[in-house]
Write a protein that holds these residues in place. Structure first.
Motif, mmCIF file in Angstrom:
data_model
loop_
_atom_site.group_PDB
_atom_site.id
_atom_site.type_symbol
_atom_site.label_atom_id
_atom_site.label_comp_id
_atom_site.label_asym_id
_atom_site.label_seq_id
_atom_site.Cartn_x
_atom_site.Cartn_y
_atom_site.Cartn_z
ATOM 1 N N PHE A 1 0.832 -1.208 0.000
ATOM 2 C CA PHE A 1 0.000 0.000 0.000
ATOM 3 C C PHE A 1 0.869 1.262 0.000
ATOM 4 O O PHE A 1 0.538 2.244 -0.686
ATOM 5 C CB PHE A 1 -0.954 -0.011 1.200
ATOM 6 N N PHE A 2 1.965 1.250 0.730
ATOM 7 C CA PHE A 2 2.875 2.394 0.727
ATOM 8 C C PHE A 2 3.380 2.672 -0.696
ATOM 9 O O PHE A 2 3.340 3.821 -1.166
ATOM 10 C CB PHE A 2 4.050 2.112 1.662
ATOM 11 N N TYR A 3 3.860 1.641 -1.367
ATOM 12 C CA TYR A 3 4.425 1.866 -2.700
ATOM 13 C C TYR A 3 3.352 2.189 -3.729
ATOM 14 O O TYR A 3 3.587 3.004 -4.639
ATOM 15 C CB TYR A 3 5.256 0.648 -3.126
ATOM 16 N N LYS A 4 2.176 1.607 -3.612
ATOM 17 C CA LYS A 4 1.089 1.966 -4.528
ATOM 18 C C LYS A 4 0.708 3.438 -4.372
ATOM 19 O O LYS A 4 0.367 4.110 -5.350
ATOM 20 C CB LYS A 4 -0.134 1.079 -4.262
ATOM 21 N N LEU A 5 0.773 3.924 -3.142
ATOM 22 C CA LEU A 5 0.418 5.315 -2.888
ATOM 23 C C LEU A 5 1.486 6.277 -3.386
ATOM 24 O O LEU A 5 1.182 7.269 -4.056
ATOM 25 C CB LEU A 5 0.202 5.528 -1.384
ATOM 26 N N GLN A 6 2.752 5.990 -3.093
ATOM 27 C CA GLN A 6 3.823 6.953 -3.302
ATOM 28 C C GLN A 6 4.534 6.825 -4.643
ATOM 29 O O GLN A 6 4.911 7.829 -5.245
ATOM 30 C CB GLN A 6 4.867 6.800 -2.172
ATOM 31 N N PHE A 7 4.757 5.609 -5.099
ATOM 32 C CA PHE A 7 5.609 5.383 -6.272
ATOM 33 C C PHE A 7 4.734 5.083 -7.490
ATOM 34 O O PHE A 7 4.547 3.945 -7.887
ATOM 35 C CB PHE A 7 6.615 4.275 -5.966
ATOM 36 N N GLY B 1 1.776 3.189 5.081
ATOM 37 C CA GLY B 1 0.958 2.184 4.394
ATOM 38 C C GLY B 1 -0.226 1.695 5.189
ATOM 39 O O GLY B 1 -1.181 1.161 4.613
ATOM 40 N N SER B 2 -0.202 1.882 6.517
ATOM 41 C CA SER B 2 -1.318 1.406 7.365
ATOM 42 C C SER B 2 -2.150 2.536 7.940
ATOM 43 O O SER B 2 -3.081 2.278 8.712
ATOM 44 C CB SER B 2 -0.754 0.560 8.513
ATOM 45 N N THR C 1 -6.021 -0.939 -4.261
ATOM 46 C CA THR C 1 -6.258 -2.377 -4.160
ATOM 47 C C THR C 1 -4.976 -3.119 -4.507
ATOM 48 O O THR C 1 -4.317 -2.802 -5.504
ATOM 49 C CB THR C 1 -7.385 -2.823 -5.107
ATOM 50 N N ILE C 2 -4.631 -4.080 -3.676
ATOM 51 C CA ILE C 2 -3.478 -4.931 -3.945
ATOM 52 C C ILE C 2 -3.947 -6.377 -4.047
ATOM 53 O O ILE C 2 -5.087 -6.705 -3.669
ATOM 54 C CB ILE C 2 -2.405 -4.798 -2.845
ATOM 55 N N SER C 3 -3.091 -7.246 -4.542
ATOM 56 C CA SER C 3 -3.381 -8.678 -4.620
ATOM 57 C C SER C 3 -2.593 -9.389 -3.537
ATOM 58 O O SER C 3 -1.407 -9.096 -3.324
ATOM 59 C CB SER C 3 -2.992 -9.239 -5.991
ATOM 60 N N PRO D 1 -8.107 -10.021 -3.768
ATOM 61 C CA PRO D 1 -7.855 -8.576 -3.685
ATOM 62 C C PRO D 1 -8.045 -8.065 -2.266
ATOM 63 O O PRO D 1 -8.839 -8.595 -1.489
ATOM 64 C CB PRO D 1 -8.909 -7.994 -4.632
ATOM 65 N N LEU D 2 -7.302 -7.038 -1.931
ATOM 66 C CA LEU D 2 -7.447 -6.366 -0.649
ATOM 67 C C LEU D 2 -7.426 -4.870 -0.917
ATOM 68 O O LEU D 2 -6.512 -4.365 -1.563
ATOM 69 C CB LEU D 2 -6.309 -6.749 0.310
ATOM 70 N N SER D 3 -8.423 -4.172 -0.415
ATOM 71 C CA SER D 3 -8.543 -2.739 -0.669
ATOM 72 C C SER D 3 -8.341 -1.944 0.615
ATOM 73 O O SER D 3 -8.665 -2.400 1.717
ATOM 74 C CB SER D 3 -9.919 -2.413 -1.267
ATOM 75 N N ARG D 4 -7.781 -0.767 0.454
ATOM 76 C CA ARG D 4 -7.560 0.129 1.581
ATOM 77 C C ARG D 4 -7.537 1.547 1.011
ATOM 78 O O ARG D 4 -6.951 1.781 -0.041
ATOM 79 C CB ARG D 4 -6.243 -0.201 2.275
#
Length: 812
Positions: A116-122, A200-201, A351-353, A363-366
């Motif tokens: 989640f951190f990398y999906k948000l930032q990178f 990420g959390s 959403t990540i896998s 899938p997991l969403s946050r």
């Protein structure tokens, strides 16, 4: 050298724990070969020398990047492919939602929070911004690196990849976006990457009573609670300088030859994305020709030398980010109050896998939240409640010129030109620069990235006791800056400019060992710079760490002819000897009074008096054969590294930072610490109290266990994970295949010049390859364990006459 009983015991440890105690030939293996492929877009010559070092020669930066990308992939494909999985936010997909990994600074991060951190930032947008801001040369270098890396993957069937990633679905071709995001990741290694879990959390409170939702006054904790939080602990490796370095620039006034000399000694993790790699890049059409070392996935030398100037880096004290304290709008924890008005945060659904224990992918969403400052973050102390929360603002998130800065640095022909280059972009993300040139001049400069916060803002925007807040106290005790996000008067953007950066040019010497810019040579004190560069314990005029004091003492004693070596000037040979001595300066200043009091004590136990006998006779070094070094290593840690003023009889005086503080105080409290140590299983016998580093600092290898030199607190720097492998038998070690757990000496260089050009020696302590099956995984480590150095070939004659020389032409 005589072996202690522990050495004999260690040789009996099963292979799975420590491997055998033998050794093998040190002859350098033949470098790899590749059949040339003709083409026109990318063209490079790879000239390998001993220990697998690639010297890339090309007409263009595109060709140079291509050659290095190919050579790099051959030795580091599994490690870098996994790093790309991390960058993509796909760790949970491939390695499972329950898993995690060891981060760059030693923290363990869960795969889910990391994704989640990398999906948000990178994001692709960040990659596009970096590319758009990059020069054509930087873009060409990046494109070439990607093409060379991917060529290796095309040529290598999945079943032929190294064991760690053999047939792994997560090994994928690299894209240019990946390369640019890796540059951003490297830039944020000293800031946002310390908070992967906390960003990420980060989630707003899920529910609250009506009374809580109406409460507008935030409830703040004591300074100690924030200082002991996971966010503060995430910076501990940086604050304690355990991720550090030493660097000398020696000038014509102190060298025997009258030419400059540079000693570079970064202390970095032996695993992961901060691992270094040797390379020599020659771009004939662009006037670029640099030998040195670079971080994993950065396609040109960061530390190194050319034919006229050499440089190294150390981790700087700059605050590259600030935390932002937010007062939240009543009834809505995703809105904050600024200038009296509510401002909505930006919700980012992601959403990540995630692979489960049964192998199924779900899938997991946050939803994460960002602000005008940056993303929200939280832990149990820096909490996101109904009344307050915290965001992070990171100056390196917008540092898009790292590669252009490094190209410009490498073209410098003197320390003056290097200073001019460093001032052009001020884009070195977290380092000081120490340099010397062929003419015999030296340079210290901190042209790192620092948050563009003015002194008045540190005074007025960091809430303190007057506001009922602990953040001024936190800044003073830890250096962490928490600024109010409630007023536009506290806004900042960008980084501190070149005109406000500290530097000095000298003809004698400069050094840095991770203290601030304040004291770069015995007669130089740099003051009056923006406080954001050095806050808290690192501020100007603060007590200096053991390595800084040791460095100045080394120069003083060399010039006085008082170090036991011939002459009174520096040569490469005597500098190497001095380095290997691993002198412990603070021990020299504290122990004599302590051991005298201990031996005169009427209440000390026999074991404690024996320990003091050992420490009194100890040579005050962490050299491999130094009996007593391990005992003092543990006592020093138990005493908080003697940082508290209460341990010293002569207090620190900023007018004499070398010789103060000195003399032992607090002796009863120190004796209690020593008694506890000798009562424990590590030092409960006379033999154990005389343990030598070479007996207990070890790394297992398939062909034998290697004794690793260096100590955590000295110039000659190394530390491993402390393990009790049998009852009462402790060693300091690391993972035998990944080196995880080992910090310290990485790429070491000694550079000077003669009439023919650069003369350089050094070592990459863990070798060129991260693949345990490669001959270059262990070849340099064997030499490092013996205190030996290798030649660093630079000129055509040096390269082609090297015993391991091999030419590989590639193109496509």
């Amino acid at each position: 050298m005589r072996q202690h009983v522990l050495s004999r015991i260690l040789c009996l440890i099963p292979f799975a724990l420590l491997a055998a105690c033998g050794s093998s030939s040190d002859d350098p293996p033949a470098p790899p070969t590749t059949a040339p492929i003709t083409g026109t877009n990318f063209v490079a010559s790879i000239r390998y020398t001993s220990y697998g070092v690639p010297h890339i020669k090309a007409e263009t930066f595109k060709g140079a990047g291509y050659g290095y990308g190919y050579a790099f992939a051959k030795e580091n494909i599994c490690l870098y492919a996994e790093e790309l999985v991390t960058l993509h936010g796909e760790r949970a997909r491939y390695f499972g939602g329950a898993g995690g990994y060891l981060g760059q600074l030693g923290d363990t991060f869960g795969n889910i929070d990391s994704d989640f951190f990398y999906k948000l930032q990178f994001t692709p947008a960040l990659a596009a911004r970096i590319k758009a801001a990059s020069s054509q040369d930087a873009q060409d270098l990046t494109a070439g690196f990607v093409a060379g890396y991917n060529r290796y993957l095309k040529e290598t069937p999945p079943a032929s990849l190294p064991t760690a990633c053999n047939n792994a679905a997560w090994v994928q071709p690299m894209t240019e976006d990946d390369a640019y995001l890796r540059f951003a990741q490297a830039a944020m290694a000293g800031s946002s990457l310390a908070f992967i879990k906390q960003i990420g959390s980060a989630q707003p409170p899920k529910s609250a009573t009506a009374a809580l939702l109406k409460r507008s006054k935030p409830r703040l904790l004591a300074a100690s609670d924030y200082a002991n939080s996971s966010i503060a602990k995430g910076l501990q490796a940086l604050q304690e300088h355990s991720i550090g370095s030493n660097g000398f620039g020696l000038g014509k006034d102190v060298t025997q030859s009258g030419k400059g000399m540079v000693f570079g000694n970064p202390h970095f993790p032996w695993w992961g994305a901060l691992r270094l790699n040797q390379l020599h890049l020659t771009v004939t059409g662009k006037g670029y020709d640099v030998y040195g070392a670079t971080l994993l996935g950065v396609p040109l030398p960061l530390i190194g030398f050319n034919d006229k100037v050499a440089w190294t880096h150390t981790f700087s004290t700059d605050n590259r980010f600030t935390l932002r304290y937010l007062a939240l709008a009543p009834g809505n924890p995703t809105r904050y109050i600024k200038d009296g008005k509510p401002v909505a945060m930006t919700a980012v659904p992601l959403t990540i896998s995630v692979k489960g224990a049964d192998g199924a992918i779900t899938p997991l969403s946050r939803t994460l939240y960002t602000t005008e400052f940056g993303p929200m973050l939280m832990d149990s102390s820096f909490a996101w409640g109904t009344a307050s929360g915290f965001a992070i603002q990171d100056a390196n998130l917008a540092n898009y010129k790292l590669i252009d800065q490094v190209i410009l640095n490498g073209k410098a022909a003197s320390v003056d030109e290097l200073r001019s280059a460093a001032s052009t972009y001020v884009a070195m993300p977290w380092v000081n620069t120490m340099a010397a040139d062929r003419a015999g001049d030296t340079l210290y400069g901190n042209f790192s990235v620092a948050a563009n916060v003015q002194n008045a803002q540190l005074a007025g925007c960091v809430p303190g006791a007057a506001q009922g807040a602990p953040f001024q106290d936190i800044m003073a005790s830890t250096g962490v800056v928490v600024m109010a996000g409630t007023s536009s008067a506290c806004d900042w953007s960008g980084a501190v400019g070149a005109a406000q950066r500290p530097w000095v040019k000298r003809s004698d010497y400069i050094l840095n060992a991770n203290d601030s810019h304040w004291w770069p040579s015995a007669a130089t004190f740099l003051t009056g710079y923006p406080k954001i560069i050095a806050t808290g314990p690192n501020l100007e005029g603060a007590p200096q760490n053991n390595r800084t004091r040791t460095g100045h003492a080394i120069v003083r004693d060399r010039l006085a002819g008082a170090d036991g070596l011939a002459g009174n000037r520096f040569t490469m040979a005597n500098l190497q000897q001095i380095y290997l001595q691993a002198r412990f300066f603070k021990a020299q200043k504290w122990l004599p009074e302590f051991t005298a009091a201990c031996l005169a004590s009427g209440t000390a136990t026999a074991a404690a008096k024996d320990a003091c006998t050992v420490l009194q006779a100890w040579d005050k070094s962490h050299a491999p054969g130094s009996a007593g070094a391990i005992l003092f290593h543990e006592l020093y840690a138990a005493l908080g590294e003697l940082n508290a003023a209460s341990w010293w009889s002569v207090p620190y005086n900023p007018a004499d930072p070398l010789e103060t503080p000195r003399g032992a105080a607090g002796i009863p409290a120190a004796m209690a610490k020593l008694e506890a140590l000798v009562a424990g299983s590590q030092f409960d016998t006379a033999a154990k109290r005389r343990t030598r580093p070479e007996e207990v600092q070890s790394i297992s290898r398939p062909d034998g266990s290697l004794a690793v030199p260096g100590g955590r607190y000295t110039f000659m720097n190394w530390r491993g994970v402390k393990n009790e492998i049998y009852p009462g038998i402790w060693i300091y070690t690391a993972d035998s295949k990944t080196n995880a757990g080992a910090y310290g000496n990485s790429y070491i260089q000694f550079v000077t010049w003669d009439d023919s050009g650069p003369v350089a020696e050094g070592i990459l302590t863990y070798g060129q390859s991260s693949n345990p099956d490669s001959p270059h995984f262990n070849d340099e480590t064997k030499l490092y364990a013996k205190g030996q150095w290798i030649k660093l070939p630079y000129t055509e004659a040096q390269i082609t006459s090297d015993p391991g020389y091999k030419l590989v032409e590639i193109s496509e």
